[in-house]
Design an enzyme around this catalytic site. Structure first.
Site, PDB file in Angstrom:
ATOM      1  N   LYS A   1      63.492  11.879  62.801  1.00  0.00           N
ATOM      2  CA  LYS A   1      62.400  12.474  63.580  1.00  0.00           C
ATOM      3  C   LYS A   1      62.081  10.613  64.538  1.00  0.00           C
ATOM      4  CE  LYS A   1      60.451  15.861  61.752  1.00  0.00           C
ATOM      5  NZ  LYS A   1      61.205  16.119  60.722  1.00  0.00           N
TER       6      LYS A   1
HETATM    7  C1  LIG Z   1      61.668  17.315  60.740  1.00  0.00           C
HETATM    8  C2  LIG Z   1      62.667  17.566  59.564  1.00  0.00           C
HETATM    9  C3  LIG Z   1      63.377  18.432  59.249  1.00  0.00           C
HETATM   10  C4  LIG Z   1      63.056  20.111  60.512  1.00  0.00           C
HETATM   11  O1  LIG Z   1      63.284  19.745  61.598  1.00  0.00           O
HETATM   12  P1  LIG Z   1      62.666  20.356  62.612  1.00  0.00           P
HETATM   13  O2  LIG Z   1      61.753  20.012  63.689  1.00  0.00           O
HETATM   14  O3  LIG Z   1      60.953  20.465  62.569  1.00  0.00           O
HETATM   15  O4  LIG Z   1      62.438  21.955  62.578  1.00  0.00           O
HETATM   16  C5  LIG Z   1      65.075  18.928  59.150  1.00  0.00           C
HETATM   17  N1  LIG Z   1      65.365  17.478  58.128  1.00  0.00           N
HETATM   18  C6  LIG Z   1      64.184  16.305  58.308  1.00  0.00           C
HETATM   19  C7  LIG Z   1      64.572  15.554  56.880  1.00  0.00           C
HETATM   20  C8  LIG Z   1      63.228  16.124  58.655  1.00  0.00           C
HETATM   21  O5  LIG Z   1      62.133  15.364  58.951  1.00  0.00           O
END
Ligand SMILES: *Cc1c(COP(=O)(O)O)cnc(C)c1O
Length: 495
Positions: free
Chosen positions: A112
């Site tokens: 993120k």
């Molecule tokens: C948010 C997240 C995901 C999922 O990503 P999306 O864009 O919501 O599909 C996968 N792995 C981790 C560690 C995340 O923080």
């Protein structure tokens, strides 16, 4: 050329990129999508001489056309700096015959950060461009990682406040500690008695409340979203798919134009949608492999054409993917519905009213680039152990979902296309689950002892983000019921 954005539920109105970033969600509840996906206007030879930041500019300038060159470069420079523990920003490394794109080198050691380190800068720049006088209030629901990354991004950014809701019993101990120790006097962290979907539904409800928005406007506030529905998060995520393709060429793994599979551990469908946009921009991606954990709504959707959230919500060791409503999927539904907002709206109404919808056979045909797969808790655990043993490389639980789904896909299809596995979190963030896969004997010891052990056995340095929370004081302790979210927000904003 000026690229405009339209809502997936009403294509009559269009807004600029900066307005779409400020609003987050359209007034009609739809998601903003670009009217067309631009194609890259620099060739691979030129890209292969560029840094991450330079590639970011080449990609983002095509989507955020109302930002000036200076504004955009300034945002990129502020975002992708020493907060990342490597100048490559998103390094690619080989293990077990595939390539791992490590998206966890930012300040909160999960993917993120890739988008949330730039979003605050895009947003404050957008506010200036649109003569916004009110203070921006970021309202976010998190399954664990978004919350901390958004808090880190917005903390002490002038002209903003950030309020984060997380499921009290649905995030890892480290994730919770990271959030409740957040500094910055414009940050608010609230645990709710419910799961991530409850938190997300609550936030959507607050955003949809026009009366509340008017009252707050009088007090000098306006809401915006840092959730992955914001186009200002989606666009920066396209960058690392372009970058990693270029990196694989630089490493001599791929020849120019050679196709590449990408496997994405998926929750809200933002990350994999960015890969799809990269493909539309001209990056030769073969299959987009959507990896789910036991909350396998998306696997079922890609295999049957039926999206059905009416099922038990399962808490897994990959909590950031414990999601039954993948918000960003709406953008893909809109696309395969032939950009027909009415048609999309009818699916979304059905989802809201019955928890379920079925796409037409014609729409399903347009999903042929996607493959769905899922991994059980057992498979995730086995995969972490397997890669540790074969390559002395430790992957986190989310990344292991992708690695496991890819192994199944490979066994079934014998597809020999080179493959990129998107690694979305540092193993340190999920040390307990990771260590129990490698050293099941260590059940009794504390999280921080486990982290020390993980560092010993993997020979990697404990990230700064973890060192910080060892001693940090808890600054946030509010808990509320899912129904009380709006009241809590009103209370904060009248303090
Ligand atoms: C948010 C997240 C995901 C999922 O990503 P999306 O864009 O919501 O599909 C996968 N792995 C981790 C560690 C995340 O923080």
């Amino acid at each position: 050329m000026n690229l405009l954005y339209q809502s997936t539920r009403n294509t009559d109105e269009t807004v600029t990129a900066s307005a779409a970033i400020l609003k987050g969600l359209a007034d009609d509840g739809g998601l903003y999508v670009p009217q067309s996906i631009p194609t890259l206007d620099v060739d691979l030879a030129a890209l292969s001489k560029m840094s991450y930041q330079e590639i970011a500019y080449e990609v983002m300038k095509l989507f955020l056309t109302d930002f000036s060159e200076e504004e955009l470069k300034d945002c990129i420079k502020k975002a992708y700096d020493q907060k990342f523990d490597t100048p490559q920003i998103a390094p690619v490394r080989e293990a077990n015959g595939t390539w791992y794109l490590e998206l966890f080198h930012g300040s909160t050691i999960a993917f993120k950060d890739m988008a949330l380190s730039i979003l605050p800068h895009l947003m404050t720049t957008a506010a200036k461009k649109n003569q916004i006088k009110e203070e921006i209030v970021i309202l976010t629901a998190t399954s664990g990682d978004t919350g901390k990354a958004a808090l880190a991004g917005f903390a002490n950014v002038p002209g903003t406040k950030i309020i984060v809701f997380y499921p009290k019993d649905g995030v890892s101990a480290v994730q919770e500690m990271q959030m409740i120790t957040q500094k910055g006097n414009n940050t608010y962290v609230i645990g709710i008695e419910g799961n991530f979907d409850d938190a997300q539904t609550g936030v959507k409800k607050i955003f949809g409340n026009k009366q509340l928005a008017m009252e707050l406007k009088e007090k000098g506030y306006r809401f915006s979203s840092a959730n992955s529905i914001n186009i200002g998060r989606l666009v920066p995520q396209i960058v690392y798919y372009v970058y990693s393709y270029v990196e694989l060429i630089r490493k001599g793994v791929l020849k120019e134009g050679e196709e590449l599979n990408v496997v994405v551990p998926t929750g809200n469908f933002g990350n994999i949608l960015a890969a799809y946009y990269a493909k539309e921009m001209g990056i030769p991606i073969h299959k987009l492999i959507c990896a789910s954990n036991e909350n396998k709504v998306l696997y079922d959707f890609f295999t049957t054409g039926i999206y059905d959230r009416n099922r038990e919500f399962i808490l897994t060791t990959s909590p950031s993917m414990d999601i039954l409503i993948s918000s960003n999927l709406e953008r893909l539904i809109f696309k395969i519905a032939g950009e027909d907002a009415k048609k999309n709206q009818s699916f979304m109404t059905s989802l809201k009213e019955t928890g379920c919808y079925q796409i037409t056979p014609e729409m399903k045909k347009r999903l042929s680039d996607f493959v769905g797969g899922y991994a059980t808790e057992r498979q995730i655990c086995d995969m972490i152990e397997k890669i540790y043993k074969s390559d002395h490389y430790v992957i986190d639980t989310h990344t292991a979902v992708a690695a496991s789904v890819y192994e199944d896909y490979q066994t079934q299809t014998k597809d020999g296309t080179k493959t990129l596995i998107v690694s979305t979190a540092s193993p340190y963030k999920f040390a307990r689950s990771v260590m129990s896969a490698i050293h099941p004997a260590d059940r009794e010891i504390s999280d921080f002892e486990l982290i020390d052990k993980l560092s010993d056995i993997s020979g990697t340095k404990i990230p700064q983000a973890i060192e910080e929370i060892r001693t940090a004081p808890i600054l946030h302790n509010t808990v509320c019921k899912a129904e009380e979210m709006q009241k809590t927000v009103e209370r904060i904003l009248s303090e």
